[in-house]
Design a protein around this motif. Structure first.
Motif, PDB file in Angstrom:
ATOM      1  N   UNK A 549       0.837  -1.195   0.000  1.00 25.79           N
ATOM      2  CA  UNK A 549       0.000   0.000   0.000  1.00 25.79           C
ATOM      3  C   UNK A 549       0.873   1.247   0.000  1.00 25.79           C
ATOM      4  N   UNK A 550       0.408   2.270  -0.689  1.00 30.03           N
ATOM      5  CA  UNK A 550       0.997   3.608  -0.617  1.00 30.03           C
ATOM      6  C   UNK A 550      -0.040   4.533  -0.005  1.00 30.03           C
ATOM      7  N   UNK A 551       0.336   5.232   1.063  1.00 38.22           N
ATOM      8  CA  UNK A 551      -0.547   6.172   1.751  1.00 38.22           C
ATOM      9  C   UNK A 551      -0.007   7.583   1.553  1.00 38.22           C
ATOM     10  N   UNK A 552      -0.850   8.491   1.058  1.00 33.73           N
ATOM     11  CA  UNK A 552      -0.482   9.894   0.915  1.00 33.73           C
ATOM     12  C   UNK A 552      -1.624  10.731   1.479  1.00 33.73           C
ATOM     13  N   UNK A 562       0.209  19.052  -5.142  1.00 38.17           N
ATOM     14  CA  UNK A 562       0.616  18.019  -6.077  1.00 38.17           C
ATOM     15  C   UNK A 562       2.018  17.570  -5.709  1.00 38.17           C
ATOM     16  N   UNK A 563       2.179  16.269  -5.473  1.00 39.47           N
ATOM     17  CA  UNK A 563       3.477  15.731  -5.076  1.00 39.47           C
ATOM     18  C   UNK A 563       3.795  14.518  -5.937  1.00 39.47           C
ATOM     19  N   UNK A 583      -9.659   3.988  -0.625  1.00 40.52           N
ATOM     20  CA  UNK A 583     -10.610   4.924  -0.019  1.00 40.52           C
ATOM     21  C   UNK A 583     -11.711   5.329  -0.984  1.00 40.52           C
ATOM     22  N   UNK A 584     -11.577   4.933  -2.244  1.00 42.17           N
ATOM     23  CA  UNK A 584     -12.617   5.118  -3.267  1.00 42.17           C
ATOM     24  C   UNK A 584     -12.897   6.586  -3.550  1.00 42.17           C
ATOM     25  N   UNK A 585     -11.924   7.450  -3.284  1.00 37.96           N
ATOM     26  CA  UNK A 585     -12.119   8.881  -3.530  1.00 37.96           C
ATOM     27  C   UNK A 585     -11.420   9.330  -4.802  1.00 37.96           C
ATOM     28  N   UNK A 586     -10.338   8.644  -5.173  1.00 37.46           N
ATOM     29  CA  UNK A 586      -9.543   9.010  -6.335  1.00 37.46           C
ATOM     30  C   UNK A 586      -9.695   7.964  -7.436  1.00 37.46           C
ATOM     31  N   UNK A 587      -9.546   8.405  -8.658  1.00 44.11           N
ATOM     32  CA  UNK A 587      -9.525   7.475  -9.777  1.00 44.11           C
ATOM     33  C   UNK A 587      -8.295   6.589  -9.690  1.00 44.11           C
ATOM     34  N   UNK A 588      -8.405   5.401 -10.272  1.00 44.61           N
ATOM     35  CA  UNK A 588      -7.239   4.529 -10.323  1.00 44.61           C
ATOM     36  C   UNK A 588      -6.126   5.212 -11.105  1.00 44.61           C
ATOM     37  N   UNK A 589      -4.884   4.864 -10.781  1.00 43.24           N
ATOM     38  CA  UNK A 589      -3.738   5.522 -11.412  1.00 43.24           C
ATOM     39  C   UNK A 589      -2.679   4.474 -11.695  1.00 43.24           C
ATOM     40  N   UNK A 590      -1.450   4.919 -11.966  1.00 44.59           N
ATOM     41  CA  UNK A 590      -0.367   3.966 -12.143  1.00 44.59           C
ATOM     42  C   UNK A 590       0.967   4.586 -11.764  1.00 44.59           C
ATOM     43  N   UNK A 600      -2.328  14.534  -6.921  1.00 47.17           N
ATOM     44  CA  UNK A 600      -2.844  15.843  -6.527  1.00 47.17           C
ATOM     45  C   UNK A 600      -3.950  15.632  -5.502  1.00 47.17           C
ATOM     46  N   UNK A 601      -3.786  16.240  -4.346  1.00 46.67           N
ATOM     47  CA  UNK A 601      -4.747  16.066  -3.253  1.00 46.67           C
ATOM     48  C   UNK A 601      -5.364  17.399  -2.872  1.00 46.67           C
ATOM     49  N   UNK A 602      -6.680  17.385  -2.695  1.00 49.14           N
ATOM     50  CA  UNK A 602      -7.397  18.546  -2.185  1.00 49.14           C
ATOM     51  C   UNK A 602      -7.101  18.706  -0.695  1.00 49.14           C
TER      52      UNK A 602
END
Length: 613
Positions: A549-552, A562-563, A583-590, A600-602
């Protein structure tokens, strides 16, 4: 911990303890620790109360009071959806309480030595029964609590209650003792300040005097037949926080008396100390050691008490102000408990970091509060005065004992996140809970009402708002909205409150994820041109053979950030590695081929990306 009239007064109350200090890395963490627990602390008296009057210093008739029966199977299952493994029922034991009149042998306590109208749950009056306020039929209150234990077990959770070995109510007197058990102090020699087998310390030849204050009146000045500024106690006993005057200060724990464990007034010990190598010994070896010695009376009294509650079906204990009691006693008590129930859950309130390792390794505690260090640094970051680096540093300072350190954002002693005195924004708890819950195998704790943004603003009577009162009868508005008159379906919540609750329902069950329950903390490199982002954004991985897991988390209350995160080699892939936000808040990424991912986090937002192979 008991309530004080001022925070400064609480912070000054310390006691003499003399453990053997150990090198930080001296002892490895037990590899057989159970899976990551989630504790739900509920103030039992307040949970089921639907009354909204909230009259300052109001009686139970005026402001209402919750009951054991309010914890219905539906309520318990709703709590279980938060990943909860242990219910900590706070305020269960029969403590000092101001009643309008005596009923069925249950007498009112004197308001002059009670904090609040409903009383402090940490001023225990009878260790062999439960608070009569909590029962539909006070004469059968123990049976009603037994039924609650059964319902909790049927819901798949364990039961934890408080034990307060440092002190008891000034008017302690059990009317429910099993045959052969004597009351605290019953056999004391009151002509001396100290004797090894006295249960209390005495101010010889002086009567107790109620403390004076120009700012405080019992019951807020309301009339009561016992509220006369007098309390009959001769000779006076030492006060719970160790104050030795016959008339304590108003900021002392004057409603309680200090229990004597064989610590002489000069601080020396009147009992054997543990051999130096016992930090490495098993609970069975600790238990065997203490069977060879005759010990002070109070040690055996508390063993009788915990054995009684284990026999009632209780699964564990939370120990109030454990650092004010010698570590040798904890070795004795906890090894005795583990002999009866090897899986008992033992949690202690300890605020002195130099005592963490002795109380775990020598005192045989399962878990301690990780307040001084982790909670305090996390709170500063939430308030925008601290930094992500300080939180990581605080965690690493206890990394060798991390699975033993309980994480929390709220409890009955701390300010509510949503209170103006803390941060005034329940949503700031979201990135903090993500970090607190996922950074290690440490157990996590939720306080009732936290998941719906309770702000603790009610003026209940004793003490100041910002902490939901534990001393008076009061309704808890945001929690009541979730409770919805006993439906426990959140039917009265606002859209914002409902969304907050849903966030916790997604996050907290991650305690069962392999990387969270058993994984290791991994290092990442946070790449950003912004100094403020370096202070306000936390990132780490949890690594396990079955899951990574990656937690940001963005702790900034106002700014997007944006990091770019440089991940460990195991996250690299020629084609790019897909990740999914749990957490189902962000779209899947890679993750790109070089092991970097840009996020990018609000404000107050987090992602928990799971590596998809």
């Amino acid at each position: 911990m008991l309530g004080c009239l001022t925070l400064a007064a609480c912070s000054q109350q310390q006691a003499h303890v003399k453990p053997t200090l150990l090198p930080q890395q001296a002892i490895p963490v037990d590899s057989h620790m159970p899976e990551k627990p989630v504790v739900y602390q509920v103030f039992t008296r307040l949970f089921g109360n639907t009354n909204t009057a909230n009259i300052p210093w109001g009686s139970a008739a005026e402001n209402g009071v919750g009951k054991f029966n309010d914890f219905t199977p539906k309520a318990l299952q709703a709590i279980k959806t938060l990943g909860v493994t242990h219910m900590w029922y706070t305020g269960v034991l029969h403590h000092a309480v101001v009643l309008p009149e005596s009923v069925n042998g249950i007498t009112s306590d004197d308001p002059d030595v009670v904090k609040g109208r409903a009383g402090s749950p940490y001023a225990i009056k009878d260790y062999y029964n439960v608070n009569p306020d909590l029962a539909q039929d006070p004469q059968h209150r123990l049976q009603e609590f037994s039924q609650l234990i059964t319902r909790t077990h049927q819901a798949g959770m364990k039961v934890v209650i408080d034990i307060v070995p440092n002190h008891v109510a000034r008017n302690y007197h059990s009317i429910s003792m099993p045959e052969g058990v004597t009351n605290f102090g019953e056999n004391d020699d009151t002509s001396v300040t100290y004797a090894r087998d006295n249960n209390f310390y005495y101010v010889t030849n002086e009567a107790f005097s109620v403390p004076l204050s120009s700012e405080y009146q019992p019951l807020g000045g309301q009339a009561h037949i016992l509220a006369d500024g007098q309390f009959n106690e001769y000779p006076a006993k030492w006060t719970g926080n160790g104050a030795r005057a016959a008339q304590p200060d108003i900021n002392d724990w004057y409603e309680t008396v200090k229990v004597n464990y064989g610590v002489k007034p000069d601080g020396s010990y009147d009992f054997p100390t543990l051999p130096d190598d016992f930090a490495h010994k098993s609970t069975a070896e600790h238990y065997a050691f203490w069977q060879q010695h005759r010990l002070p009376s109070s040690w055996y009294k508390f063993r009788e008490i915990v054995y009684f509650w284990l026999e009632q079906g209780v699964d564990g204990f939370r120990y109030d102000m454990a650092e004010m009691v010698p570590v040798e006693f904890w070795s004795f008590l906890n090894s005795s408990i583990k002999t009866k129930n090897p899986n008992a859950f033992l949690l202690a309130e300890v605020y002195n970091p130099t005592l963490y390792r002795p109380y775990i390794h020598q005192g045989k505690m399962d878990y301690l509060y990780d307040k001084v260090g982790f909670y305090d640094s996390l709170k500063a970051l939430m308030q925008q005065t601290g930094s992500a680096k300080q939180v990581i540093s605080a965690h690493r300072s206890v990394q060798d004992i991390a699975p033993h350190m309980l994480h929390f954002l709220e409890n009955h002693d701390e300010q509510r996140i949503a209170s103006p005195e803390f941060v005034g924004d329940a949503h700031m708890g979201k990135p903090a809970m993500v970090v607190s819950h996922l950074i290690s195998q440490s157990p996590s704790m939720l306080y009732f009402g936290q998941t719906v943004g309770e702000d603790g603003s009610e003026n209940a009577g004793f003490g100041q708002p910002s902490r939901t009162s534990i001393f008076d009868y009061v309704g808890v508005p945001a929690h009541q909205a979730w409770m919805n008159n006993g439906a426990f379906d959140g039917g009265m919540l606002s859209d914002e409150q409902r969304a907050l609750r849903q966030f916790y329902e997604i996050l907290m069950p991650l305690n069962k994820a392999p990387a969270v329950a058993h994984g290791q903390l991994g290092q990442v490199a946070l790449q950003t041109a912004s100094d403020i982002a370096r202070q306000r954004v936390m990132a780490f991985t949890r690594e396990h053979a079955q899951q990574q897991l990656l937690v940001v988390s963005n702790f900034d209350a106002k700014q997007n950030h944006t990091v770019t995160v440089k991940l460990p080699v195991s996250w690299q892939s020629r084609e790019g590695l897909p990740v999914t936000d749990l957490l189902k808040a962000h779209a899947n990424s890679q993750v790109d081929a070089t092991g970097h991912i840009t996020v990018t986090l609000a404000p107050r937002e987090s992602v928990v990306y799971q590596k998809e192979d």
